[in-house]
Design a protein around this motif. Structure first.
Motif, PDB file in Angstrom:
ATOM      1  N   ASN A 123     -13.058  -8.297  26.498  1.00  0.00           N
ATOM      2  CA  ASN A 123     -12.089  -9.192  27.306  1.00  0.00           C
ATOM      3  C   ASN A 123     -10.666  -8.542  27.194  1.00  0.00           C
ATOM      4  O   ASN A 123      -9.897  -8.656  28.126  1.00  0.00           O
ATOM      5  CB  ASN A 123     -11.933 -10.702  26.673  1.00  0.00           C
ATOM      6  CG  ASN A 123     -12.825 -11.550  27.297  1.00  0.00           C
ATOM      7  OD1 ASN A 123     -13.512 -11.356  28.322  1.00  0.00           O
ATOM      8  ND2 ASN A 123     -12.899 -12.515  26.557  1.00  0.00           N
ATOM      9  N   ASN A 124     -10.307  -7.495  26.605  1.00  0.00           N
ATOM     10  CA  ASN A 124      -9.229  -6.771  26.421  1.00  0.00           C
ATOM     11  C   ASN A 124      -9.417  -5.265  27.336  1.00  0.00           C
ATOM     12  O   ASN A 124      -8.286  -4.622  27.255  1.00  0.00           O
ATOM     13  CB  ASN A 124      -8.831  -6.308  24.933  1.00  0.00           C
ATOM     14  CG  ASN A 124      -8.561  -7.601  24.362  1.00  0.00           C
ATOM     15  OD1 ASN A 124      -8.002  -8.509  24.654  1.00  0.00           O
ATOM     16  ND2 ASN A 124      -9.352  -7.840  23.025  1.00  0.00           N
ATOM     17  N   PRO A 126      -9.872  -3.473  31.023  1.00  0.00           N
ATOM     18  CA  PRO A 126      -9.828  -4.054  32.378  1.00  0.00           C
ATOM     19  C   PRO A 126     -11.280  -3.608  32.997  1.00  0.00           C
ATOM     20  O   PRO A 126     -12.019  -2.687  32.682  1.00  0.00           O
ATOM     21  CB  PRO A 126      -8.862  -3.165  33.071  1.00  0.00           C
ATOM     22  CG  PRO A 126      -7.865  -2.840  31.872  1.00  0.00           C
ATOM     23  CD  PRO A 126      -9.013  -2.725  30.670  1.00  0.00           C
ATOM     24  N   PHE A 127     -11.751  -4.482  33.960  1.00  0.00           N
ATOM     25  CA  PHE A 127     -12.841  -4.380  34.529  1.00  0.00           C
ATOM     26  C   PHE A 127     -14.099  -4.861  33.886  1.00  0.00           C
ATOM     27  O   PHE A 127     -14.867  -5.865  34.260  1.00  0.00           O
ATOM     28  CB  PHE A 127     -13.296  -2.942  35.261  1.00  0.00           C
ATOM     29  CG  PHE A 127     -14.538  -2.928  35.891  1.00  0.00           C
ATOM     30  CD1 PHE A 127     -14.554  -3.338  37.386  1.00  0.00           C
ATOM     31  CD2 PHE A 127     -15.775  -2.225  35.548  1.00  0.00           C
ATOM     32  CE1 PHE A 127     -15.471  -3.448  38.103  1.00  0.00           C
ATOM     33  CE2 PHE A 127     -16.760  -2.278  36.365  1.00  0.00           C
ATOM     34  CZ  PHE A 127     -16.800  -2.901  37.402  1.00  0.00           C
ATOM     35  N   ASN A 129     -13.872  -6.819  31.515  1.00  0.00           N
ATOM     36  CA  ASN A 129     -13.597  -7.990  31.088  1.00  0.00           C
ATOM     37  C   ASN A 129     -14.038  -9.326  32.114  1.00  0.00           C
ATOM     38  O   ASN A 129     -14.346 -10.554  31.835  1.00  0.00           O
ATOM     39  CB  ASN A 129     -12.123  -8.417  30.839  1.00  0.00           C
ATOM     40  CG  ASN A 129     -11.568  -7.984  32.176  1.00  0.00           C
ATOM     41  OD1 ASN A 129     -11.759  -7.685  32.970  1.00  0.00           O
ATOM     42  ND2 ASN A 129     -10.019  -8.461  31.950  1.00  0.00           N
TER      43      ASN A 129
END
Length: 215
Positions: A123-124, A126-127, A129
């Motif tokens: 979740n940290n 990018p993409f 997540n």
């Protein structure tokens, strides 16, 4: 929670009419077709047929979500997927790894903390997540493949590769919406139907090989 609250989460949907996602709805046939093909191929293997039945329900649940687009339909969509993951993991632990049923059940239960850790981490990023939960599956398949080796390991790696492509296309759906108005979610359905059918086939082959070796 309002179970009838409507959800617009895909590029193809432009309103809340029943057929606002025609391609997303129709491509759920991939799950149904894969389930029916594997049902015929798994005669005499009741546990494999349980997987086929769950795969069929994935197609039905996803169809309901992409037509009704409500909270209750979202549950009908994701619940069979979760059940398939847990059922397959239990059967892999018991029948492929060779654990006793209680050990297989215990290791399967560890999927929940495992998924929590992986999702929290992804979740940290990018993409990644966008579909963080779904990435837990190909990662786990690679882990099992490393442990198992042999033909089953190859089957798991193939499954992980197909699913990784599928998750990537799922994640690109809204990102590429302007350039590709029908969305890329349809490929998530098609590739997942192929991948889940393939994973049942991997299990089927292992079970038949085990039976042959015991004769």
């Amino acid at each position: 929670m309002d179970w009838f609250a409507q959800i617009d989460g895909y590029c193809e949907r432009t309103d809340f009419t029943y057929w606002s996602e025609p391609l997303n709805a129709i491509t759920n046939a991939a799950f149904i077709i894969a389930a029916l093909i594997m049902w015929r191929r798994t005669a005499g293997l009741p546990t494999a047929r349980v997987l086929c039945a769950i795969l069929f329900s994935i197609g039905v649940g996803s169809y309901l979500f992409h037509t009704h687009a409500t909270q209750w339909a979202a549950l009908a969509d994701v619940a069979p997927i979760g059940i398939f993951i847990l059922t397959y993991l239990f059967l892999a632990n018991r029948d492929i790894v060779g654990m006793p049923w209680w050990g297989a059940l215990g290791i399967t239960a560890l999927f929940f903390p495992y998924a929590y850790v992986i999702v929290t981490f992804l979740n940290n990023i990018p993409f990644l997540n966008i579909s963080s939960f779904y990435w837990t599956v190909p990662i786990l398949l690679i882990v099992y493949a490393t442990y198992l080796r042999g033909t089953v390991a190859v089957g798991f790696i193939i499954g992980a590769a197909i699913l990784s492509l599928s998750i990537t296309l799922r994640s690109l759906d809204e990102i590429l919406c302007t350039q590709f108005p029908i969305g890329t979610h349809i490929f998530w359905h098609i590739l997942n139907g192929i991948m889940l059918g393939w994973m049942i086939e991997v299990y089927r082959r292992h079970m038949l090989a085990t039976r042959a070796a015991e004769r």
